[in-house]
Design an enzyme around this catalytic site. Structure first.
Site, PDB file in Angstrom:
ATOM      1  CG  ASP A   8      56.346 -99.949 -35.111  1.00 28.95           C
ATOM      2  OD1 ASP A   8      56.666 -98.996 -36.307  1.00 28.95           O
ATOM      3  OD2 ASP A   8      56.906-101.045 -35.369  1.00 28.95           O
ATOM      4  CB  CYS A  64      54.776-101.386 -37.963  1.00 27.86           C
ATOM      5  SG  CYS A  64      54.452-103.101 -39.072  1.00 27.86           S
ATOM      6  CB  THR A  66      56.879-105.020 -43.087  1.00 31.58           C
ATOM      7  OG1 THR A  66      56.556-105.411 -41.851  1.00 31.58           O
ATOM      8  CG2 THR A  66      58.149-104.972 -43.143  1.00 31.58           C
ATOM      9  CG  HIS A  97      35.716-105.329 -54.490  1.00 30.53           C
ATOM     10  ND1 HIS A  97      36.093-105.991 -55.591  1.00 30.53           N
ATOM     11  CD2 HIS A  97      34.826-104.199 -54.865  1.00 30.53           C
ATOM     12  CE1 HIS A  97      35.394-105.645 -56.831  1.00 30.53           C
ATOM     13  NE2 HIS A  97      34.596-104.472 -56.266  1.00 30.53           N
ATOM     14  CG  HIS A 132      31.766-106.496 -53.362  1.00 30.31           C
ATOM     15  ND1 HIS A 132      32.693-107.476 -53.867  1.00 30.31           N
ATOM     16  CD2 HIS A 132      31.474-105.739 -54.347  1.00 30.31           C
ATOM     17  CE1 HIS A 132      32.825-107.238 -54.935  1.00 30.31           C
ATOM     18  NE2 HIS A 132      32.001-106.145 -55.465  1.00 30.31           N
TER      19      HIS A 132
HETATM   20  C1  RB5 Z   1      60.274-102.929 -35.734  1.00 29.51           C
HETATM   21  O1  RB5 Z   1      61.556-102.875 -36.034  1.00 29.51           O
HETATM   22  C2  RB5 Z   1      59.427-103.791 -36.809  1.00 29.51           C
HETATM   23  O2  RB5 Z   1      59.794-105.214 -36.477  1.00 29.51           O
HETATM   24  C3  RB5 Z   1      58.105-103.382 -36.716  1.00 29.51           C
HETATM   25  O3  RB5 Z   1      57.969-102.137 -37.265  1.00 29.51           O
HETATM   26  C4  RB5 Z   1      57.340-104.116 -38.157  1.00 29.51           C
HETATM   27  O4  RB5 Z   1      58.101-104.134 -39.331  1.00 29.51           O
HETATM   28  C5  RB5 Z   1      56.792-105.430 -37.691  1.00 29.51           C
HETATM   29  O5  RB5 Z   1      56.080-106.114 -38.599  1.00 29.51           O
END
Ligand code: RB5
Length: 151
Positions: A8, A64, A66, A97, A132
């Site tokens: 993203d 993304c 996180t 695994h 596994h």
């Molecule tokens: C976008 O701002 C953020 O929410 C997205 O990149 C991600 O971290 C969501 O899990």
């Protein structure tokens, strides 16, 4: 070797750097977007990458902010085993695994040198099978069992 990759807006810069890293290693990246820092929704990217992974039987990389949202979205798609990793050991074990076919990364969590190591570890490792495989088969059985249900 080909790898499907997508991020993203939060991970678009890191995606370009990973694509360059893959190229250096002779790996072709199929870039599933996004293509600018304009805001997009990570489930759309997760689906685009997952579709390529399943269609071509190749590994995928999704990014993304996180890595959480995009991995949750990808793991909704039957056949996808997306592993959110923040260290090379976990990335290697996800393949060896868990037979993970998608690596998820958090662009706002990891520095680029760490990302490079994690990606390299993921792509270099292979599924070990054996005991596994039995566990992965159980994951697949759970997926099948709940596929048509919702809560
Ligand atoms: C976008 O701002 C953020 O929410 C997205 O990149 C991600 O971290 C969501 O899990």
């Amino acid at each position: 070797m080909e790898v499907a990759i997508g991020s993203d807006h939060a991970g678009v810069e890191q995606k370009s750097k990973i694509i360059a890293l893959l190229k250096e290693s002779g790996i072709e990246a199929i870039d599933c977007g996004c293509y600018s820092a304009d805001s997009v929704d990570y489930p759309d990217i997760a689906e685009a990458v997952a579709a390529r992974v399943l269609e071509k039987c190749i590994p995928g990389i999704i990014i993304c902010g996180t890595g959480i949202g995009i991995s949750i979205a990808a793991n909704k798609i039957p056949g996808i085993r997306a592993a959110l990793c923040s260290d090379p050991y976990s990335a290697e074990m996800a393949r060896r695994h868990n037979d993970a076919n998608v690596l998820a990364l958090g662009a706002r969590v990891l520095e680029v040198p760490a990302i490079r190591e994690i990606v390299s570890a993921f792509l270099a490792a292979e599924f070990e099978g054996g005991r596994h495989q039995r566990r992965v088969d159980k994951i697949n059985a759970i997926e099948k069992k709940y596929c048509v249900r919702c809560c």
